[in-house]
Motif scaffolding. Structure first.
Motif, PDB file in Angstrom:
ATOM      1  N   ARG A  31       0.835  -1.206   0.000  1.00 28.05           N
ATOM      2  CA  ARG A  31       0.000   0.000   0.000  1.00 28.05           C
ATOM      3  C   ARG A  31       0.872   1.259   0.000  1.00 28.05           C
ATOM      4  N   ALA A  32       1.887   1.251   0.847  1.00 24.13           N
ATOM      5  CA  ALA A  32       2.772   2.415   0.947  1.00 24.13           C
ATOM      6  C   ALA A  32       3.467   2.682  -0.382  1.00 24.13           C
ATOM      7  N   LYS A  33       3.896   1.632  -1.038  1.00 18.95           N
ATOM      8  CA  LYS A  33       4.564   1.782  -2.332  1.00 18.95           C
ATOM      9  C   LYS A  33       3.599   2.357  -3.375  1.00 18.95           C
ATOM     10  N   ALA A  34       2.366   1.871  -3.379  1.00 20.03           N
ATOM     11  CA  ALA A  34       1.368   2.358  -4.338  1.00 20.03           C
ATOM     12  C   ALA A  34       1.044   3.830  -4.099  1.00 20.03           C
ATOM     13  N   VAL A  35       0.882   4.212  -2.845  1.00 17.53           N
ATOM     14  CA  VAL A  35       0.522   5.594  -2.518  1.00 17.53           C
ATOM     15  C   VAL A  35       1.711   6.532  -2.711  1.00 17.53           C
ATOM     16  N   LYS A  36       2.913   6.028  -2.494  1.00 17.36           N
ATOM     17  CA  LYS A  36       4.108   6.859  -2.657  1.00 17.36           C
ATOM     18  C   LYS A  36       4.168   7.483  -4.051  1.00 17.36           C
ATOM     19  N   GLY A  37       3.678   6.774  -5.032  1.00 16.21           N
ATOM     20  CA  GLY A  37       3.654   7.292  -6.391  1.00 16.21           C
ATOM     21  C   GLY A  37       2.748   8.501  -6.571  1.00 16.21           C
ATOM     22  N   TYR A  38       1.877   8.747  -5.607  1.00 18.18           N
ATOM     23  CA  TYR A  38       0.942   9.870  -5.694  1.00 18.18           C
ATOM     24  C   TYR A  38       1.265  11.011  -4.724  1.00 18.18           C
ATOM     25  N   GLU A  39       2.288  10.842  -3.903  1.00 14.69           N
ATOM     26  CA  GLU A  39       2.635  11.871  -2.910  1.00 14.69           C
ATOM     27  C   GLU A  39       2.904  13.230  -3.548  1.00 14.69           C
ATOM     28  N   LEU A  68      -0.081  15.387   3.518  1.00 14.71           N
ATOM     29  CA  LEU A  68       0.126  14.277   4.447  1.00 14.71           C
ATOM     30  C   LEU A  68      -1.200  13.661   4.879  1.00 14.71           C
ATOM     31  N   ALA A  69      -2.174  14.505   5.156  1.00 18.53           N
ATOM     32  CA  ALA A  69      -3.501  14.005   5.525  1.00 18.53           C
ATOM     33  C   ALA A  69      -4.116  13.230   4.371  1.00 18.53           C
ATOM     34  N   CYS A  70      -3.923  13.723   3.173  1.00 18.84           N
ATOM     35  CA  CYS A  70      -4.445  13.068   1.978  1.00 18.84           C
ATOM     36  C   CYS A  70      -3.806  11.690   1.800  1.00 18.84           C
ATOM     37  N   VAL A  71      -2.502  11.613   1.908  1.00 21.61           N
ATOM     38  CA  VAL A  71      -1.790  10.349   1.747  1.00 21.61           C
ATOM     39  C   VAL A  71      -2.228   9.356   2.828  1.00 21.61           C
ATOM     40  N   GLU A  72      -2.384   9.836   4.041  1.00 18.74           N
ATOM     41  CA  GLU A  72      -2.845   8.964   5.125  1.00 18.74           C
ATOM     42  C   GLU A  72      -4.235   8.407   4.816  1.00 18.74           C
ATOM     43  N   ALA A  73      -5.113   9.253   4.336  1.00 19.67           N
ATOM     44  CA  ALA A  73      -6.468   8.809   3.992  1.00 19.67           C
ATOM     45  C   ALA A  73      -6.427   7.780   2.869  1.00 19.67           C
ATOM     46  N   LEU A  74      -5.563   7.994   1.885  1.00 24.71           N
ATOM     47  CA  LEU A  74      -5.446   7.039   0.782  1.00 24.71           C
ATOM     48  C   LEU A  74      -4.947   5.681   1.275  1.00 24.71           C
ATOM     49  N   LEU A  75      -4.004   5.696   2.193  1.00 26.62           N
ATOM     50  CA  LEU A  75      -3.484   4.441   2.750  1.00 26.62           C
ATOM     51  C   LEU A  75      -4.575   3.634   3.442  1.00 26.62           C
ATOM     52  N   LEU A  76      -5.517   4.318   4.047  1.00 33.84           N
ATOM     53  CA  LEU A  76      -6.578   3.653   4.803  1.00 33.84           C
ATOM     54  C   LEU A  76      -7.795   3.292   3.952  1.00 33.84           C
ATOM     55  N   ASP A  77      -7.814   3.730   2.712  1.00 33.02           N
ATOM     56  CA  ASP A  77      -8.954   3.509   1.829  1.00 33.02           C
ATOM     57  C   ASP A  77      -8.778   2.194   1.063  1.00 33.02           C
ATOM     58  N   ASP A  78      -9.436   1.146   1.552  1.00 33.95           N
ATOM     59  CA  ASP A  78      -9.304  -0.174   0.922  1.00 33.95           C
ATOM     60  C   ASP A  78      -9.698  -0.166  -0.549  1.00 33.95           C
ATOM     61  N   SER A  79     -10.732   0.572  -0.888  1.00 33.10           N
ATOM     62  CA  SER A  79     -11.210   0.576  -2.271  1.00 33.10           C
ATOM     63  C   SER A  79     -10.198   1.210  -3.230  1.00 33.10           C
ATOM     64  N   PHE A  80      -9.364   2.121  -2.727  1.00 28.28           N
ATOM     65  CA  PHE A  80      -8.369   2.795  -3.563  1.00 28.28           C
ATOM     66  C   PHE A  80      -7.462   1.792  -4.265  1.00 28.28           C
ATOM     67  N   PHE A  81      -7.122   0.722  -3.590  1.00 30.97           N
ATOM     68  CA  PHE A  81      -6.158  -0.246  -4.117  1.00 30.97           C
ATOM     69  C   PHE A  81      -6.770  -1.242  -5.094  1.00 30.97           C
ATOM     70  N   ASN A  82      -8.075  -1.174  -5.256  1.00 25.69           N
ATOM     71  CA  ASN A  82      -8.754  -2.029  -6.217  1.00 25.69           C
ATOM     72  C   ASN A  82      -9.150  -1.269  -7.482  1.00 25.69           C
ATOM     73  N   MET A  83      -8.756  -0.012  -7.573  1.00 27.46           N
ATOM     74  CA  MET A  83      -9.125   0.842  -8.705  1.00 27.46           C
ATOM     75  C   MET A  83      -8.066   0.796  -9.799  1.00 27.46           C
ATOM     76  N   GLN A  84      -8.503   1.152 -10.992  1.00 29.62           N
ATOM     77  CA  GLN A  84      -7.577   1.366 -12.097  1.00 29.62           C
ATOM     78  C   GLN A  84      -6.821   2.674 -11.847  1.00 29.62           C
ATOM     79  N   GLU A  85      -5.692   2.851 -12.492  1.00 31.57           N
ATOM     80  CA  GLU A  85      -4.869   4.041 -12.277  1.00 31.57           C
ATOM     81  C   GLU A  85      -5.633   5.334 -12.561  1.00 31.57           C
ATOM     82  N   ILE A  86      -6.430   5.373 -13.600  1.00 30.14           N
ATOM     83  CA  ILE A  86      -7.175   6.582 -13.946  1.00 30.14           C
ATOM     84  C   ILE A  86      -8.159   6.942 -12.837  1.00 30.14           C
ATOM     85  N   GLU A  87      -8.758   5.930 -12.233  1.00 29.73           N
ATOM     86  CA  GLU A  87      -9.675   6.160 -11.114  1.00 29.73           C
ATOM     87  C   GLU A  87      -8.908   6.631  -9.887  1.00 29.73           C
ATOM     88  N   GLN A  88      -7.747   6.057  -9.657  1.00 28.96           N
ATOM     89  CA  GLN A  88      -6.917   6.471  -8.527  1.00 28.96           C
ATOM     90  C   GLN A  88      -6.517   7.936  -8.659  1.00 28.96           C
TER      91      GLN A  88
END
Length: 75
Positions: free
Chosen positions: A8-16, A38-58
């Protein structure tokens, strides 16, 4: 750190950087932009659905979350 958390951290790091860019564009203040990003990145890390989305949706979720957390810094 667990494997899932690492993944998850690796996936979100690309959007920091994108989070920060959007936040800074809105806020025009480094400190507030950093807090919002930072608040945004934290919220993304906790959002289970975020990791099931396509890149365009992310990207859209990142944009909306960045705006939302930036607006919280305005008040």
């Amino acid at each position: 750190m667990s494997t899932e958390l690492e993944s998850r951290a690796k996936a979100v790091k690309g959007y920091e950087v994108r989070c920060y860019q959007i936040c800074f564009y809105i806020l025009k203040n480094e400190e507030k932009a950093l807090r919002a990003a930072l608040a945004c990145v934290e919220a993304l890390l906790l959002d289970d659905s975020f990791f099931n989305m396509q890149e365009i949706e992310q990207l859209e979720v990142v944009r909306r979350a960045s705006i939302r957390y930036s607006l919280k810094q305005v008040g």
